[in-house]
Design an enzyme around this catalytic site. Structure first.
Site, PDB file in Angstrom:
ATOM      1  N   LYS A  56      30.541  13.797 -30.890  1.00 12.99           N
ATOM      2  CA  LYS A  56      30.716  14.883 -31.850  1.00 12.99           C
ATOM      3  C   LYS A  56      32.195  15.213 -32.046  1.00 12.99           C
ATOM      4  O   LYS A  56      32.633  15.503 -33.160  1.00 12.99           O
ATOM      5  CB  LYS A  56      29.963  16.129 -31.374  1.00 12.99           C
ATOM      6  CG  LYS A  56      28.449  15.974 -31.337  1.00 12.99           C
ATOM      7  CD  LYS A  56      27.801  17.191 -30.661  1.00 12.99           C
ATOM      8  CE  LYS A  56      26.312  17.000 -30.435  1.00 12.99           C
ATOM      9  NZ  LYS A  56      25.705  18.134 -29.699  1.00 12.99           N
ATOM     10  N   ALA A  97      29.853  20.296 -27.743  1.00  9.25           N
ATOM     11  CA  ALA A  97      29.029  20.364 -26.532  1.00  9.25           C
ATOM     12  C   ALA A  97      27.674  19.718 -26.773  1.00  9.25           C
ATOM     13  O   ALA A  97      27.235  19.555 -27.916  1.00  9.25           O
ATOM     14  CB  ALA A  97      28.846  21.821 -26.103  1.00  9.25           C
ATOM     15  N   ASP A  98      27.026  19.369 -25.675  1.00  7.34           N
ATOM     16  CA  ASP A  98      25.658  18.868 -25.740  1.00  7.34           C
ATOM     17  C   ASP A  98      24.955  19.224 -24.436  1.00  7.34           C
ATOM     18  O   ASP A  98      25.568  19.191 -23.363  1.00  7.34           O
ATOM     19  CB  ASP A  98      25.634  17.350 -25.945  1.00  7.34           C
ATOM     20  CG  ASP A  98      24.245  16.854 -26.305  1.00  7.34           C
ATOM     21  OD1 ASP A  98      23.851  17.025 -27.479  1.00  7.34           O
ATOM     22  OD2 ASP A  98      23.546  16.328 -25.424  1.00  7.34           O
ATOM     23  N   THR A  99      23.683  19.556 -24.548  1.00  5.23           N
ATOM     24  CA  THR A  99      22.887  19.954 -23.388  1.00  5.23           C
ATOM     25  C   THR A  99      21.633  19.096 -23.303  1.00  5.23           C
ATOM     26  O   THR A  99      20.983  18.845 -24.321  1.00  5.23           O
ATOM     27  CB  THR A  99      22.472  21.433 -23.492  1.00  5.23           C
ATOM     28  OG1 THR A  99      23.650  22.246 -23.573  1.00  5.23           O
ATOM     29  CG2 THR A  99      21.652  21.868 -22.282  1.00  5.23           C
ATOM     30  N   ALA A 151      27.537  19.192 -21.262  1.00  5.24           N
ATOM     31  CA  ALA A 151      28.890  18.627 -21.311  1.00  5.24           C
ATOM     32  C   ALA A 151      29.638  19.298 -22.446  1.00  5.24           C
ATOM     33  O   ALA A 151      29.091  19.531 -23.527  1.00  5.24           O
ATOM     34  CB  ALA A 151      28.835  17.121 -21.539  1.00  5.24           C
TER      35      ALA A 151
END
Length: 196
Positions: free
Chosen positions: A57, A74-76, A112
């Site tokens: 991203k 961010a990514d979860t 992250a």
């Protein structure tokens, strides 16, 4: 309002991330245009998945950053069992299946975050262990029908009804489970010289 020396850009559509970053009392804008398509190769280690997504991203952001700008992406993911990665459900049936896997078990939520300027880029992760009580089928149906958590990793929001009635233990950051470890984001922004 905390004084910012940089223009902070949040590259996320998540209303939870907007809420949490806003909770730091910093000014920011939201810009989610990216050329990155969310995909990871089969066999990718579970804990690397959110890192790859957040990096993608950031690297795919639609324009060059100005010298006074900082981009946050961010990514979860939810990891249960032996490294099974649960992202956002693509259907109600998939959401039912995900919540069935989480019912009565402990899972790990990993987020992250990538923070990038023209001068530097860093990333970090945060991990929280969450234990669910056993969920009845009727409880899963009630939650999905009334809260429609189809935009959330693992098909649930810790801050919603299902969190109230079924989470018996949480080890780590609550806000990380919402999708944004704000204590670490704040520290990173200070290290980037964005905040006093």
């Amino acid at each position: 309002m905390v004084r910012s020396h940089k223009k902070i850009i949040l590259g996320s559509n998540s209303p939870r991330r907007r809420e949490l970053l806003g909770g730091l009392d910093v000014e920011f804008t939201v810009d989610t245009l990216t050329s990155f398509e969310e995909f990871f190769p089969e066999g990718t280690e579970a804990h690397e998945v959110p890192v790859l997504m957040a990096m993608g991203k950031s690297d795919g952001f639609h324009r060059k950053l100005e010298d006074d700008e900082i981009l946050i992406t961010a990514d979860t993911v939810v990891i249960c069992g032996e490294g099974l990665v649960l992202g956002k459900p693509h259907s109600r049936e998939q959401a039912v299946e995900m919540l069935g896997k989480l019912s009565g078990c402990t899972h790990e939520v990993v987020t992250a975050v990538v923070v990038r300027s023209n001068e530097r880029k860093c990333y970090f992760t945060d991990s929280t262990l969450v234990t669910f009580e056993k969920l009845e089928d009727s409880e899963i149906d009630y939650y999905l029908d009334n809260y429609r958590p189809f935009d959330k990793a693992g098909s649930y929001g810790v801050q919603e009804w299902i969190g109230y009635v079924s989470i018996s233990s949480l080890k780590g950051s609550f806000y990380n489970v919402m999708g944004f470890p704000v204590h670490k984001v704040y520290k990173a922004l200070k290290e980037f010289g964005a905040l006093d």
